[in-house]
Write an enzyme that holds these catalytic residues in place. Sequence first.
Site, PDB file in Angstrom:
ATOM      1  N   SER A   1       0.869  -1.156   0.000  1.00 35.23           N
ATOM      2  CA  SER A   1       0.000   0.000   0.000  1.00 35.23           C
ATOM      3  C   SER A   1       0.915   1.217   0.000  1.00 35.23           C
ATOM      4  CB  SER A   1      -0.871  -0.052   1.266  1.00 35.23           C
ATOM      5  OG  SER A   1      -1.708   1.044   1.312  1.00 35.23           O
ATOM      6  N   PRO A   2       1.155   1.800  -1.175  1.00 36.40           N
ATOM      7  CA  PRO A   2       2.103   2.919  -1.243  1.00 36.40           C
ATOM      8  C   PRO A   2       1.483   4.182  -0.654  1.00 36.40           C
ATOM      9  CG  PRO A   2       1.070   2.568  -3.370  1.00 36.40           C
ATOM     10  CD  PRO A   2       0.542   1.490  -2.463  1.00 36.40           C
TER      11      PRO A   2
ATOM     12  N   ASP B   1      -2.727  -1.727  -3.024  1.00 34.27           N
ATOM     13  CA  ASP B   1      -3.913  -1.130  -2.394  1.00 34.27           C
ATOM     14  C   ASP B   1      -3.760   0.385  -2.486  1.00 34.27           C
ATOM     15  OD1 ASP B   1      -5.891  -0.272  -0.453  1.00 34.27           O
ATOM     16  OD2 ASP B   1      -4.274  -0.258   1.037  1.00 34.27           O
TER      17      ASP B   1
HETATM   18  C1  SAM Z   1       0.442   3.794   3.228  1.00 35.42           C
HETATM   19  S1  SAM Z   1       1.861   3.534   4.190  1.00 35.42           S
HETATM   20  C2  SAM Z   1       1.900   1.798   4.358  1.00 35.42           C
HETATM   21  C3  SAM Z   1       1.203   1.313   5.605  1.00 35.42           C
HETATM   22  C4  SAM Z   1       1.265  -0.177   5.798  1.00 35.42           C
HETATM   23  N1  SAM Z   1       0.534  -0.889   4.776  1.00 35.42           N
HETATM   24  C5  SAM Z   1       0.715  -0.566   7.177  1.00 35.42           C
HETATM   25  O1  SAM Z   1      -0.348  -1.216   7.237  1.00 35.42           O
HETATM   26  O2  SAM Z   1       1.290  -0.197   8.180  1.00 35.42           O
HETATM   27  C6  SAM Z   1       3.188   3.886   3.104  1.00 35.42           C
HETATM   28  C7  SAM Z   1       4.560   3.791   3.732  1.00 35.42           C
HETATM   29  O3  SAM Z   1       5.533   3.922   2.701  1.00 35.42           O
HETATM   30  C8  SAM Z   1       6.708   4.464   3.293  1.00 35.42           C
HETATM   31  N2  SAM Z   1       7.570   4.944   2.180  1.00 35.42           N
HETATM   32  C9  SAM Z   1       7.361   5.970   1.332  1.00 35.42           C
HETATM   33  N3  SAM Z   1       8.345   6.062   0.422  1.00 35.42           N
HETATM   34  C10 SAM Z   1       9.208   5.039   0.694  1.00 35.42           C
HETATM   35  C11 SAM Z   1      10.406   4.576   0.095  1.00 35.42           C
HETATM   36  N4  SAM Z   1      10.940   5.187  -0.977  1.00 35.42           N
HETATM   37  N5  SAM Z   1      11.035   3.501   0.636  1.00 35.42           N
HETATM   38  C12 SAM Z   1      10.513   2.873   1.710  1.00 35.42           C
HETATM   39  N6  SAM Z   1       9.370   3.264   2.306  1.00 35.42           N
HETATM   40  C13 SAM Z   1       8.724   4.326   1.817  1.00 35.42           C
HETATM   41  C14 SAM Z   1       6.176   5.529   4.239  1.00 35.42           C
HETATM   42  O4  SAM Z   1       7.110   5.811   5.250  1.00 35.42           O
HETATM   43  C15 SAM Z   1       4.900   4.868   4.768  1.00 35.42           C
HETATM   44  O5  SAM Z   1       5.131   4.256   6.009  1.00 35.42           O
END
Ligand code: SAM
Length: 394
Positions: free
Chosen positions: A42-43, A85
């Site tokens: 889920s990005p 998602d």
């Molecule tokens: C929508 S949240 C995901 C939540 C997860 N599905 C959960 O249930 O806890 C998206 C996550 O992507 C991480 N994120 C964004 N860009 C990233 C990158 N380039 N590399 C690793 N993580 C990244 C953010 O820190 C965030 O925690």
Amino acid sequence: MAITKRNEAYFETRLGRIYCVDSLEFMRTEIGDASVDLIMTSPPFGLVRKKAYGNVDAESYGTWFHPFGLEFHRILKPNGSLVIDIGGAWNKGQPTRSLYHFELLIMLCKDLGFHLAQEIFWWNPSKLPTPAEWVTVRRVRVKDAVNCVWWLSKTPWPKASNRRVLLPYSDSMKNLLKNGYKAKKRPSGHDISTKFNINNKASIPPNLLAVPNTESNSHYLRYCKEKGLPQHPARFPGDVPEFFIRMLTDPGEIVFDPFAGSCVTGEVAERLKRKWICCDSVEEYLAGALARFENGDPTLFPEMPQNRHVREICYKIFHPSAMWDRLEYDPLPVHGGRTRKLGSKVRHPDSESKSKPTFVRERVAKPRGKAHSRANAGTKSSTKFKKRSTRKRA
Ligand SMILES: C[S@@+](CC[C@H](N)C(=O)[O-])C[C@H]1O[C@@H](n2cnc3c(N)ncnc32)[C@H](O)[C@@H]1O
């Protein structure tokens, strides 16, 4: 597993590893070609209202996602799946929807060569009616309560079986089995044969997953609170990744979540005995994620609904016309709701009240930015206006 030791794991279990890294760099340097069975993720969404971890906005979303898409295609096995998602977003200051998540899907298929195996919708029955300005104040849109889940694959034939995710029969299907069904041709042309009378003991799920997102007192949340860690603001419930992990992988295969947040995907994969890799760039989220793995077997996953009662919750969905038994008595807002009808009280024909319906003055929407900030302010502003209008009437 084609993972080398260059990036040290933040945490390891018997089956999985968590990495505190930029997942794009990690994939480029650490994950081999065609080595992952399922990317379940889920990005960050292309939201107008930013999350603490910093989302990209809808306009630049495709450009931001493109290099991730390239890597996803490279690291997936030919029969593997990519499951994303993704929630929709509203355009700034107006009651229209962004197309960013559809554009993402088209980019992944048309530019990067993925196939759309199926679009699944995750319905969160407990979703609040937002944005308040369009849904509860002006009442010109309905509640947005589904996320799209794009199930993509490198070939038209990813490994999958819906037998893994069957559901109990509905009451009407049980009745049909009990009372029998007359085989006939439906007006649509579909031939409903006697095969429909066969009791297969379970039904094939639709592409709509009904999963409430209501976690409020879990071990994870208590752990974060005790340790002074942030509770991840955009967690998905474990039932969402569980559906796909079960349907698309076998035990021992590799599940990868490049935007893992609080590592729900890792927790579910561990319980289902899949190997897994979770990456997130924010260390605090991963520190909280350790709550999911701290106890070790057999008390691992204290929040997973063990008892059948929880698993058997089902949702009653009303027929859309359940309350439409007469002509409409409430005139549609002029100009599609561009003016804000304040504190209006519409008299229902069944109402016992003798008083006339009260329409209070209309206020024209402020220019874009303001209107939007009011939308975000939620019901607060509407309550204020209502109070004022009541005073006037008195
Ligand atoms: C929508 S949240 C995901 C939540 C997860 N599905 C959960 O249930 O806890 C998206 C996550 O992507 C991480 N994120 C964004 N860009 C990233 C990158 N380039 N590399 C690793 N993580 C990244 C953010 O820190 C965030 O925690």
